[in-house]
Design a protein around this motif. Structure first.
Motif, PDB file in Angstrom:
ATOM      1  N   ASP A   1       0.779  -1.071  -0.013  1.00 22.68           N
ATOM      2  CA  ASP A   1      -0.284   0.170   0.037  1.00 22.68           C
ATOM      3  C   ASP A   1       0.745   1.213   0.124  1.00 22.68           C
ATOM      4  OD1 ASP A   1      -2.115  -1.572   0.056  1.00 22.68           O
ATOM      5  OD2 ASP A   1      -2.365  -1.416   2.402  1.00 22.68           O
ATOM      6  N   ALA A   2       0.569   2.069  -0.979  1.00 23.58           N
ATOM      7  CA  ALA A   2       1.528   3.453  -1.230  1.00 23.58           C
ATOM      8  C   ALA A   2       0.883   4.312  -0.124  1.00 23.58           C
ATOM      9  CB  ALA A   2       1.159   3.667  -2.672  1.00 23.58           C
ATOM     10  N   PRO A   3       1.579   5.414   0.176  1.00 21.18           N
ATOM     11  CA  PRO A   3       2.890   5.667  -0.326  1.00 21.18           C
ATOM     12  C   PRO A   3       4.288   5.380   0.323  1.00 21.18           C
ATOM     13  CG  PRO A   3       2.058   7.577   1.216  1.00 21.18           C
ATOM     14  CD  PRO A   3       0.983   6.201   1.156  1.00 21.18           C
ATOM     15  N   GLY A   4       3.881   4.607   1.784  1.00 21.28           N
ATOM     16  CA  GLY A   4       5.094   4.299   2.390  1.00 21.28           C
ATOM     17  C   GLY A   4       5.600   2.841   2.170  1.00 21.28           C
ATOM     18  N   PHE A   5       4.368   1.956   1.577  1.00 21.37           N
ATOM     19  CA  PHE A   5       4.613   0.541   1.512  1.00 21.37           C
ATOM     20  C   PHE A   5       4.977  -0.328   2.803  1.00 21.37           C
ATOM     21  CE2 PHE A   5       6.200   2.050  -2.734  1.00 21.37           C
ATOM     22  CZ  PHE A   5       5.125   1.842  -3.383  1.00 21.37           C
ATOM     23  N   THR A   6       4.790   0.455   3.763  1.00 23.15           N
ATOM     24  CA  THR A   6       4.887  -0.205   5.200  1.00 23.15           C
ATOM     25  C   THR A   6       4.103  -1.308   5.613  1.00 23.15           C
ATOM     26  OG1 THR A   6       2.989   1.243   6.341  1.00 23.15           O
ATOM     27  CG2 THR A   6       5.406   2.044   6.370  1.00 23.15           C
ATOM     28  N   THR A   7       2.885  -1.765   4.718  1.00 18.09           N
ATOM     29  CA  THR A   7       2.130  -2.838   4.672  1.00 18.09           C
ATOM     30  C   THR A   7       2.776  -4.154   4.376  1.00 18.09           C
ATOM     31  OG1 THR A   7       1.248  -2.571   2.715  1.00 18.09           O
ATOM     32  CG2 THR A   7      -0.020  -1.775   4.508  1.00 18.09           C
ATOM     33  N   ALA A   8       3.934  -3.748   3.637  1.00 11.62           N
ATOM     34  CA  ALA A   8       4.818  -5.183   3.285  1.00 11.62           C
ATOM     35  C   ALA A   8       5.446  -5.660   4.634  1.00 11.62           C
ATOM     36  CB  ALA A   8       5.972  -4.614   2.154  1.00 11.62           C
ATOM     37  N   GLY A   9       5.437  -5.235   5.799  1.00  8.48           N
ATOM     38  CA  GLY A   9       6.053  -5.456   6.998  1.00  8.48           C
ATOM     39  C   GLY A   9       7.428  -5.423   6.957  1.00  8.48           C
ATOM     40  N   GLY A  10       8.237  -6.287   7.776  1.00  6.51           N
ATOM     41  CA  GLY A  10       9.531  -6.254   8.085  1.00  6.51           C
ATOM     42  C   GLY A  10      10.159  -7.262   7.149  1.00  6.51           C
ATOM     43  N   HIS A  11      11.799  -7.307   7.034  1.00  8.84           N
ATOM     44  CA  HIS A  11      12.265  -8.251   6.400  1.00  8.84           C
ATOM     45  C   HIS A  11      11.769  -9.635   6.718  1.00  8.84           C
ATOM     46  CE1 HIS A  11      15.890  -5.201   5.351  1.00  8.84           C
ATOM     47  NE2 HIS A  11      14.463  -4.769   5.154  1.00  8.84           N
ATOM     48  N   LEU A  12      11.757 -10.453   5.430  1.00 10.52           N
ATOM     49  CA  LEU A  12      11.414 -11.951   5.551  1.00 10.52           C
ATOM     50  C   LEU A  12      12.679 -12.633   6.348  1.00 10.52           C
ATOM     51  CD1 LEU A  12       9.709 -14.307   4.896  1.00 10.52           C
ATOM     52  CD2 LEU A  12      10.805 -14.513   2.787  1.00 10.52           C
TER      53      LEU A  12
END
Length: 187
Positions: free
Chosen positions: A91-102
């Motif tokens: 989700d833009a703008p910050g793409f924080t919904t991608a969570g942390g690193h795998l």
């Protein structure tokens, strides 16, 4: 003497006969087989915060593991950190919904960190003056652990960051803001 031309012809005939007899020979030694090819198992369309395309990424499976291939475009020239993230959401703008690193093994960040690297750590992406860059990277871990982590219930995203990854600072290598993101879709 007239024997010189005959001896040259005889030598050529003998050489030809030897070559023909060897052509039919086989050996019982190990036979070379072509290396198995990697198979594309997932794709991601990368996008910038404004919705513009930032390229594509592929997950490729080969015997024993996985590889990531990225073709990026529309980015600022320079070196950028790039990582796999725990959640398949961008989700833009910050793409924080991608969570942390795998990081299914609970390691710290970075190849230069004695307690790292984790599965989401990739090498930096270098972007040329025309805004394009490419990356090929073999993921840490074998196919038996990597596959389930990549294809869990909430998916996996690939994120390109604003700054280079320093390969040691936990949790993200000081790689800065998230510039582009893409969700892997299994084939």
């Amino acid at each position: 003497m007239r024997t010189a031309p005959f001896s040259r012809v005889a030598m050529l005939a003998t050489g030809l006969a030897t070559a023909l007899s060897l052509a039919g020979c086989t050996t019982d030694g190990p036979k070379s087989t072509p290396a198995p090819k990697a198979q594309v198992v997932a794709n991601a369309s990368l996008m910038l915060a404004n919705g513009a395309s930032a390229g594509t990424a592929e997950l490729l499976q080969f015997p024993g593991g996985y590889r990531v291939h990225v073709d990026a475009r529309g980015l600022t020239p320079g070196v950028h950190g790039i990582h796999l993230h725990t959640t398949g959401k961008c989700d833009a703008p910050g793409f924080t919904t991608a969570g942390g690193h795998l990081n299914p093994e609970g390691r710290q960040h970075g190849a230069d960190n004695p307690a790292g690297a984790h599965m989401g750590d990739l090498t930096n992406l270098t972007v040329a003056a025309d805004g394009t860059g490419a990356l090929d990277f073999t993921l840490h871990g074998g196919a038996d652990t990597t596959g389930p982590a990549l294809f869990d219930a909430d998916g996996t995203a690939l994120v390109i960051h604003a700054a280079p990854d320093d390969y040691k600072t936990d949790p993200s290598g000081n790689s800065g803001a998230r510039l582009a993101c893409g969700v892997f879709v299994r084939q």
